[in-house]
Design a protein around this motif. Sequence first.
Motif, PDB file in Angstrom:
ATOM      1  N   ALA A   8       0.820  -1.214   0.000  1.00  0.00           N
ATOM      2  CA  ALA A   8       0.000   0.000   0.000  1.00  0.00           C
ATOM      3  C   ALA A   8       0.851   1.261   0.000  1.00  0.00           C
ATOM      4  CB  ALA A   8      -0.938   0.000   1.201  1.00  0.00           C
ATOM      5  N   ARG A  62      -5.955   3.693  -3.156  1.00  0.00           N
ATOM      6  CA  ARG A  62      -7.090   2.889  -3.548  1.00  0.00           C
ATOM      7  C   ARG A  62      -8.403   3.527  -3.105  1.00  0.00           C
ATOM      8  NH1 ARG A  62      -8.152  -3.574  -2.619  1.00  0.00           N
ATOM      9  NH2 ARG A  62      -9.488  -3.665  -4.429  1.00  0.00           N
ATOM     10  N   PHE A  72     -12.515   2.486  -2.857  1.00  0.00           N
ATOM     11  CA  PHE A  72     -13.425   1.341  -2.966  1.00  0.00           C
ATOM     12  C   PHE A  72     -14.778   1.769  -3.523  1.00  0.00           C
ATOM     13  CE2 PHE A  72     -10.538   0.666   0.581  1.00  0.00           C
ATOM     14  CZ  PHE A  72     -10.036  -0.592   0.328  1.00  0.00           C
ATOM     15  N   LEU A 117     -16.190   2.317   3.033  1.00  0.00           N
ATOM     16  CA  LEU A 117     -14.956   1.542   3.207  1.00  0.00           C
ATOM     17  C   LEU A 117     -13.687   2.386   3.206  1.00  0.00           C
ATOM     18  CD1 LEU A 117     -15.287  -1.796   1.209  1.00  0.00           C
ATOM     19  CD2 LEU A 117     -15.161  -1.455   3.655  1.00  0.00           C
ATOM     20  N   GLY A 118     -13.754   3.559   2.608  1.00  0.00           N
ATOM     21  CA  GLY A 118     -12.529   4.319   2.389  1.00  0.00           C
ATOM     22  C   GLY A 118     -12.129   5.248   3.516  1.00  0.00           C
ATOM     23  N   MET A 134      -7.846  11.394  -0.187  1.00  0.00           N
ATOM     24  CA  MET A 134      -6.943  10.694   0.728  1.00  0.00           C
ATOM     25  C   MET A 134      -6.062   9.692  -0.017  1.00  0.00           C
ATOM     26  SD  MET A 134      -9.504  10.230   3.962  1.00  0.00           S
ATOM     27  CE  MET A 134      -8.729   8.753   4.548  1.00  0.00           C
ATOM     28  N   ALA A 135      -6.635   9.075  -1.066  1.00  0.00           N
ATOM     29  CA  ALA A 135      -5.866   8.075  -1.819  1.00  0.00           C
ATOM     30  C   ALA A 135      -4.835   8.723  -2.726  1.00  0.00           C
ATOM     31  CB  ALA A 135      -6.810   7.204  -2.631  1.00  0.00           C
TER      32      ALA A 135
END
Lengths: 264, 343
Positions: free
Chosen positions: A79, A84, A86, A91-92, A161-162
Amino acid sequence: MLRLNQIYKVFNEGTPDEKLALGNLELQMTKGEFVTVIGSNGAGKSTLMNMISGKILPDAGEVIIDGENVSAIEEHARAKMIGRVFQDPMLGTAPHMTIEENMAIAYGRTNRRGLGFGVTKKRKELFKECLGTLHLGLENRMTAKVGLLSGGERQALSLLMATFTDPKILLLDEHTAALDPSRAELVTNLTKEIVEKNQLTTLMVTHNMQQAIDLGNSLIMMDKGQIIFEARGAAKQKLTVEKLLNEFQRIKGEKMINDRAVLI
Amino acid sequence: MFSALFNSFESGMIYAIMALGVYLTFRILDFPDMTVEGSFVTGASVAAIMIVNGYSPIVATLCAMVAGFIAGTITGFLHTKGKINPLLAGILMMIALYSINLRIMGASNIPLLSQTTIITNIQDAWAGTGLDNLLNGLLSFVGLGDSLPKTWAILIVMLVVAVVIQAGMSAFLKTEIGLALRATGDNEAMVKSFSAHTGNMKILGLAIGNALVAFSGSLVAQYNGFSDIGMGIGIIVIGLASVIIGEALFGAKTIARATLAVIGGAIIYRIVVTLALRVEFLETGDVKLITALIVVGALVIPKISDKQKEKTRKKRRLKEIQMRHDGTLPKGREEYASVKSDL
């Protein structure tokens, strides 16, 4: 930037439920390439995503990111290179923690976590600036619990954030599928903006053919664990939904003929 | 009466340390950790056997903490590496610790009454300061002079210890590791995708939690003057009671507030039990039943009161609609109520 070499994965091997998830899959992506992935349910799109992120490991084959063979590296370690988002907005993000705390966790993706405070004054400035680019007013609600945000806001935050720590690969797994049309458009536009600005190498799964055609500079179609159609660069620019459907039918049709030939 | 309450404050403070450990595993990690039933006694037995064998009580207490830390680590390994369900991992560890605790103590009970313990150390050090006279003088001044406590040492020192641990814990939970730990309990998939090793986070949380529980156990043994194999029975429920009472009464908006609430909950739990036991009809053996009832109450009463509020709100709304329909709504109210429909 990303190379999948002869990836092979079978689920429930040796049982009546045995299923070939990915069969000798080959995929190559150059730096900054934005690939959209389409295919029917069970085609292996999610397995492909999980294969790259390390949630599942291949039975055979290699996953190579930025020249490094990561096939045996576990999800959390991999990671460090991968951002990522989702499908499920829940979930994120961590719902019982504040926006700035969530950002701090995302900020920690690339480095080793220590005993320094997660949310410092300096980082707060950075988070505020990044949140401002979403134009959702989240920069003024930094101490609000993320669970209070709407699905669209949460998904936009997950996307930020990803991406704000410059991942080598960005994986988007139908990240607009659970949103209403206007929110989905918002997140789609944000995706386009962020990927273009940061030149991120991106792989996006979608069920929406129009979205797959509009976004990115390459498109792949998957079926039964294999890539059955690929359009890159200029060929991708000329695609329309109709052409894509025809292509799909042509490939599927040929296959049926082949099957019949074998049966007779 | 006053001295009974005073004692419940003292022991409430000591049990609060255990409750903070339970808060860490149960609330932060969302891990129903039954290990504490065993590690509480492990702390008590390690401290007791070392004190009896002539070690310094401070060293003994520190070793007790380490023992709890190890117990929590093993539970963590059982769950993360052995893939055992959290509840079962804790229960297995609890039952294993029962035998281990017996081995540590070599008997089912070790008396500490004539020994130098951390409690007597504190009292001796405190006696030199002369603060007792001052505080007792204050008590007499407000009219509570007829049942003065023997010493304030335990209360004050344990309050300081509990608050220091509470402050340390809420600071820790704001560090990068602390945030990852909280996120592990909140959304494991998310924190994994941000490169945190959730298995290690769980092990760390369980280890710290059980270290606190064992620390509390060692203090309880020294405070009560004995360590007993049965002293851990129901400790998880007492911890939960403290956490739940604290949350219900003082709220849990921020980490600092939630952890302070846990200390408050632990003290209030002690007070309620002390008061309940003064009822003639109840006996010492009823403590566990009372505990169970307190927890049930703390869980159910807020829900009932929420529902009641909702009901009265609905009733008022219906009445308003009915009155508007009949045209009997008072003039002033109507203007207020129909603003939106006028637009």
